[in-house]
Design a protein around this motif. Structure first.
Motif, PDB file in Angstrom:
ATOM      1  N   GLN A 184       0.807  -1.222   0.000  1.00 23.54           N
ATOM      2  CA  GLN A 184       0.000   0.000   0.000  1.00 23.54           C
ATOM      3  C   GLN A 184       0.839   1.271   0.000  1.00 23.54           C
ATOM      4  O   GLN A 184       0.333   2.343  -0.311  1.00 23.54           O
ATOM      5  CB  GLN A 184      -0.947  -0.002   1.202  1.00 23.54           C
ATOM      6  CG  GLN A 184      -1.914  -1.176   1.213  1.00 23.54           C
ATOM      7  CD  GLN A 184      -2.814  -1.216  -0.009  1.00 23.54           C
ATOM      8  OE1 GLN A 184      -3.421  -0.227  -0.384  1.00 23.54           O
ATOM      9  NE2 GLN A 184      -2.899  -2.365  -0.650  1.00 23.54           N
ATOM     10  N   GLU A 185       2.106   1.167   0.340  1.00 25.46           N
ATOM     11  CA  GLU A 185       3.003   2.323   0.365  1.00 25.46           C
ATOM     12  C   GLU A 185       3.842   2.446  -0.910  1.00 25.46           C
ATOM     13  O   GLU A 185       4.614   3.392  -1.047  1.00 25.46           O
ATOM     14  CB  GLU A 185       3.943   2.237   1.579  1.00 25.46           C
ATOM     15  CG  GLU A 185       3.217   2.136   2.915  1.00 25.46           C
ATOM     16  CD  GLU A 185       2.302   3.322   3.182  1.00 25.46           C
ATOM     17  OE1 GLU A 185       2.712   4.468   2.889  1.00 25.46           O
ATOM     18  OE2 GLU A 185       1.169   3.115   3.646  1.00 25.46           O
ATOM     19  N   ALA A 186       3.696   1.519  -1.822  1.00 26.64           N
ATOM     20  CA  ALA A 186       4.497   1.529  -3.055  1.00 26.64           C
ATOM     21  C   ALA A 186       4.132   2.738  -3.915  1.00 26.64           C
ATOM     22  O   ALA A 186       2.987   3.208  -3.890  1.00 26.64           O
ATOM     23  CB  ALA A 186       4.274   0.237  -3.838  1.00 26.64           C
ATOM     24  N   TRP A 187       5.076   3.224  -4.689  1.00 29.81           N
ATOM     25  CA  TRP A 187       4.864   4.407  -5.528  1.00 29.81           C
ATOM     26  C   TRP A 187       3.745   4.216  -6.533  1.00 29.81           C
ATOM     27  O   TRP A 187       3.114   5.168  -6.978  1.00 29.81           O
ATOM     28  CB  TRP A 187       6.152   4.802  -6.242  1.00 29.81           C
ATOM     29  CG  TRP A 187       6.662   3.764  -7.204  1.00 29.81           C
ATOM     30  CD1 TRP A 187       7.518   2.736  -6.927  1.00 29.81           C
ATOM     31  CD2 TRP A 187       6.342   3.650  -8.585  1.00 29.81           C
ATOM     32  NE1 TRP A 187       7.752   1.974  -8.050  1.00 29.81           N
ATOM     33  CE2 TRP A 187       7.034   2.522  -9.096  1.00 29.81           C
ATOM     34  CE3 TRP A 187       5.540   4.372  -9.463  1.00 29.81           C
ATOM     35  CZ2 TRP A 187       6.944   2.106 -10.411  1.00 29.81           C
ATOM     36  CZ3 TRP A 187       5.450   3.960 -10.789  1.00 29.81           C
ATOM     37  CH2 TRP A 187       6.152   2.842 -11.245  1.00 29.81           C
ATOM     38  N   ASP A 203       5.692  -6.803 -10.035  1.00 28.17           N
ATOM     39  CA  ASP A 203       7.086  -6.909 -10.459  1.00 28.17           C
ATOM     40  C   ASP A 203       7.265  -7.791 -11.691  1.00 28.17           C
ATOM     41  O   ASP A 203       8.375  -7.922 -12.195  1.00 28.17           O
ATOM     42  CB  ASP A 203       7.945  -7.445  -9.306  1.00 28.17           C
ATOM     43  CG  ASP A 203       7.975  -6.472  -8.136  1.00 28.17           C
ATOM     44  OD1 ASP A 203       8.037  -5.256  -8.385  1.00 28.17           O
ATOM     45  OD2 ASP A 203       7.906  -6.930  -6.988  1.00 28.17           O
ATOM     46  N   ALA A 204       6.179  -8.371 -12.172  1.00 28.09           N
ATOM     47  CA  ALA A 204       6.260  -9.233 -13.351  1.00 28.09           C
ATOM     48  C   ALA A 204       6.154  -8.396 -14.626  1.00 28.09           C
ATOM     49  O   ALA A 204       5.459  -7.379 -14.639  1.00 28.09           O
ATOM     50  CB  ALA A 204       5.131 -10.268 -13.314  1.00 28.09           C
TER      51      ALA A 204
END
Length: 127
Positions: free
Chosen positions: A23-26, A50-51
């Motif tokens: 939830q904190e990812a850019w 990330d895939a």
């Protein structure tokens, strides 16, 4: 994230259920927005941020953006192109496939940044 930003970048109040998106990812707000708009559905409760994205999945997301956000229906009378690798195109992606190279679409191949830019340039953007 690109489609979210192209659409004004306005956050949505939507409970995102993808278990693999921090939830904190850019990019989290972009994924949340895409899920809320019906553009990204993921698989098995995962988004797999990330895939690499396949060419067919990119085509599907862009088609859904065009239909659900821009609210422009794509031509229904257009005939799907025939590619030498049509048997590799997933049924959910068949209507989104528009252009290939050397007689193939390469649906399971990873989409490059250049291909993304080419596909985005053909979109009608939302206001």
């Amino acid at each position: 994230k690109m489609l979210f930003e192209m659409s004004g970048g306005i956050p949505v109040n939507y409970l995102m259920t993808f278990t693999d998106v921090n939830q904190e990812a850019w990019y989290a707000e972009g994924v949340r927005w895409c899920a809320a708009m019906g553009i990204a559905q993921g698989a098995d409760g995962k988004f797999s941020p990330d895939a690499p994205i396949t060419r067919q999945d990119l085509a599907v997301m862009l088609m859904r953006y065009q239909e659900k956000v821009v609210k422009t229906d794509l031509p229904a009378d257009a005939e799907a192109p025939a590619f030498l690798d049509n048997d590799q195109i997933a049924s959910y992606a068949a209507e989104a496939i528009v252009q290939g190279s050397e007689g193939k679409f390469n649906p399971l191949g990873n989409a490059s940044r250049g291909e993304l830019c080419k596909m985005l340039s053909g979109l009608v953007v939302s206001d």
